[in-house]
Motif scaffolding. Structure first.
Motif, mmCIF file in Angstrom:
data_model
loop_
_atom_site.group_PDB
_atom_site.id
_atom_site.type_symbol
_atom_site.label_atom_id
_atom_site.label_comp_id
_atom_site.label_asym_id
_atom_site.label_seq_id
_atom_site.Cartn_x
_atom_site.Cartn_y
_atom_site.Cartn_z
ATOM 1 N N VAL A 129 0.837 -1.209 0.000
ATOM 2 C CA VAL A 129 0.000 0.000 0.000
ATOM 3 C C VAL A 129 0.866 1.250 0.000
ATOM 4 N N LEU A 130 1.938 1.258 0.796
ATOM 5 C CA LEU A 130 2.838 2.413 0.837
ATOM 6 C C LEU A 130 3.479 2.648 -0.529
ATOM 7 N N ALA A 131 3.935 1.568 -1.164
ATOM 8 C CA ALA A 131 4.557 1.705 -2.478
ATOM 9 C C ALA A 131 3.546 2.183 -3.518
ATOM 10 N N ALA A 132 2.323 1.645 -3.450
ATOM 11 C CA ALA A 132 1.298 2.046 -4.413
ATOM 12 C C ALA A 132 0.918 3.509 -4.236
ATOM 13 N N SER A 133 0.813 3.957 -2.978
ATOM 14 C CA SER A 133 0.463 5.360 -2.749
ATOM 15 C C SER A 133 1.551 6.281 -3.274
ATOM 16 N N TRP A 134 2.820 5.904 -3.061
ATOM 17 C CA TRP A 134 3.905 6.725 -3.619
ATOM 18 C C TRP A 134 3.827 6.752 -5.134
ATOM 19 N N ALA A 135 3.528 5.606 -5.760
ATOM 20 C CA ALA A 135 3.417 5.559 -7.218
ATOM 21 C C ALA A 135 2.293 6.464 -7.713
ATOM 22 N N VAL A 136 1.184 6.513 -6.961
ATOM 23 C CA VAL A 136 0.064 7.381 -7.343
ATOM 24 C C VAL A 136 0.482 8.848 -7.292
ATOM 25 N N PHE A 137 1.160 9.249 -6.212
ATOM 26 C CA PHE A 137 1.593 10.637 -6.088
ATOM 27 C C PHE A 137 2.636 10.986 -7.144
ATOM 28 N N ALA A 138 3.588 10.081 -7.371
ATOM 29 C CA ALA A 138 4.620 10.338 -8.377
ATOM 30 C C ALA A 138 4.005 10.413 -9.770
ATOM 31 N N GLY A 139 3.032 9.529 -10.053
ATOM 32 C CA GLY A 139 2.374 9.566 -11.358
ATOM 33 C C GLY A 139 1.600 10.850 -11.570
ATOM 34 N N ASP A 140 0.872 11.283 -10.544
ATOM 35 C CA ASP A 140 0.130 12.546 -10.634
ATOM 36 C C ASP A 140 1.081 13.721 -10.861
ATOM 37 N N TYR A 141 2.203 13.721 -10.135
ATOM 38 C CA TYR A 141 3.177 14.798 -10.285
ATOM 39 C C TYR A 141 3.735 14.830 -11.704
ATOM 40 N N GLY A 142 4.055 13.647 -12.229
ATOM 41 C CA GLY A 142 4.595 13.588 -13.581
ATOM 42 C C GLY A 142 3.602 14.053 -14.638
ATOM 43 N N VAL A 143 2.332 13.667 -14.484
ATOM 44 C CA VAL A 143 1.306 14.083 -15.459
ATOM 45 C C VAL A 143 1.116 15.589 -15.425
ATOM 46 N N ARG A 144 1.026 16.171 -14.217
ATOM 47 C CA ARG A 144 0.825 17.622 -14.121
ATOM 48 C C ARG A 144 2.045 18.379 -14.632
ATOM 49 N N TRP A 145 3.226 17.838 -14.394
ATOM 50 C CA TRP A 145 4.436 18.461 -14.938
ATOM 51 C C TRP A 145 4.373 18.496 -16.456
ATOM 52 N N ARG A 146 3.983 17.380 -17.057
ATOM 53 C CA ARG A 146 3.918 17.311 -18.521
ATOM 54 C C ARG A 146 2.824 18.226 -19.077
ATOM 55 N N SER A 165 1.625 20.911 -17.784
ATOM 56 C CA SER A 165 1.889 22.336 -17.543
ATOM 57 C C SER A 165 2.738 22.956 -18.646
ATOM 58 N N GLY A 166 3.616 22.148 -19.259
ATOM 59 C CA GLY A 166 4.503 22.679 -20.286
ATOM 60 C C GLY A 166 5.522 23.672 -19.760
ATOM 61 N N GLN A 167 5.784 23.654 -18.451
ATOM 62 C CA GLN A 167 6.683 24.623 -17.833
ATOM 63 C C GLN A 167 8.112 24.120 -17.689
ATOM 64 N N GLY A 168 8.335 22.849 -17.932
ATOM 65 C CA GLY A 168 9.680 22.318 -17.780
ATOM 66 C C GLY A 168 10.152 22.369 -16.340
ATOM 67 N N VAL A 169 11.399 22.783 -16.158
ATOM 68 C CA VAL A 169 11.987 22.826 -14.818
ATOM 69 C C VAL A 169 11.291 23.860 -13.938
ATOM 70 N N ARG A 170 10.691 24.872 -14.536
ATOM 71 C CA ARG A 170 10.001 25.889 -13.735
ATOM 72 C C ARG A 170 8.856 25.304 -12.921
ATOM 73 N N PHE A 171 8.303 24.185 -13.370
ATOM 74 C CA PHE A 171 7.206 23.556 -12.643
ATOM 75 C C PHE A 171 7.636 23.174 -11.235
ATOM 76 N N VAL A 172 8.867 22.683 -11.091
ATOM 77 C CA VAL A 172 9.361 22.268 -9.783
ATOM 78 C C VAL A 172 9.419 23.463 -8.844
ATOM 79 N N ARG A 173 9.886 24.607 -9.348
ATOM 80 C CA ARG A 173 10.002 25.793 -8.498
ATOM 81 C C ARG A 173 8.637 26.367 -8.147
ATOM 82 N N ARG A 174 7.728 26.370 -9.094
ATOM 83 C CA ARG A 174 6.419 26.964 -8.847
ATOM 84 C C ARG A 174 5.498 26.056 -8.035
ATOM 85 N N HIS A 175 5.787 24.772 -8.040
ATOM 86 C CA HIS A 175 4.962 23.817 -7.292
ATOM 87 C C HIS A 175 5.846 23.076 -6.292
#
Length: 213
Positions: free
Chosen positions: A49-66, A68-78
């Motif tokens: 469950v812990l691994a799956a929850s991390w995968a869900v958060f990482a997947g969501d982060y990756g999708v929103r990063w893509r 947004s089209g902001q590139g590295v700026r996404f990390v700073r703004r979010h």
């Protein structure tokens, strides 16, 4: 960014699943930390469950990063979303996004800004306190020369740390425990400042004379 942007559309879809993932993460972590002599199948299930929850958060982060089209700026703004992915301690805070998701779908009136800030800060402190207590207890209670021996000790220490009181009667002795302490101190200062500022603003609005606002 308008309400019809790809990022906002994606966030509206995943707010509830992320909140569920946060609750499952917190429940599984609590079982692992507080449980003694658990069956191997239950332990493996909690880790899954812990691994799956991390995968869900990482997947969501990756999708929103893509999207947004902001590139590295996404990390700073979010930066907060970045910390949620990197620091498990902060993942339960995503539960708070459910309120906004429900209000957006219903289209009903929302609470005043000051009330929402105080509500979010209070719930954030509660969730962070629970996650922090579990984390510190798991790291400290078996360490040599530890002063945090019980879960009650951990809860007491976490409350005093988040409140920026710091009595010093119990303190973490491990490097990881002290790192958690630094995170909780920073969160405590931020939450305390948010509540104090919002409450002061609310008082000024309530007692301002006509024409003074």
């Amino acid at each position: 960014m308008d309400d019809d942007s790809p990022v906002n559309r994606w966030e509206r879809r995943v707010d509830a699943p992320l909140a569920v993932a946060s609750l499952l993460y917190l429940a599984a972590y609590a079982v692992l930390v507080l449980g003694e002599g658990l069956p191997r199948t239950l332990v493996d299930g909690c880790w899954a469950v812990l691994a799956a929850s991390w995968a869900v958060f990482a997947g969501d982060y990756g999708v929103r990063w893509r999207l947004s089209g902001q590139g590295v700026r996404f990390v700073r703004r979010h930066w907060l979303d970045t910390l949620v992915v990197l620091l498990p301690l902060l993942r339960p805070v995503r539960i708070l996004r459910v309120y906004d998701a429900v209000q957006r779908r219903r289209g009903g009136p929302r609470w005043p800004l000051q009330a929402r800030v105080m509500l979010y800060a209070g719930l954030s402190a509660l969730l962070l306190g629970l996650a922090g207590s579990l984390t510190v207890y798991g790291l400290e209670h078996r360490a040599p020369h530890a002063t945090i021996r019980t879960f009650g000790d951990s809860v007491w220490w976490t409350c005093s740390t988040l409140a920026t009181v710091g009595y010093g009667d119990v303190t973490p002795v491990t490097p990881a425990g002290r790192l958690v302490a630094v995170v909780l101190m920073g969160c405590g200062l931020a939450l305390l400042g948010a509540v104090t500022g919002s409450f002061s603003s609310w008082l000024m609005q309530r007692f301002a004379q006509p024409g003074e606002e």
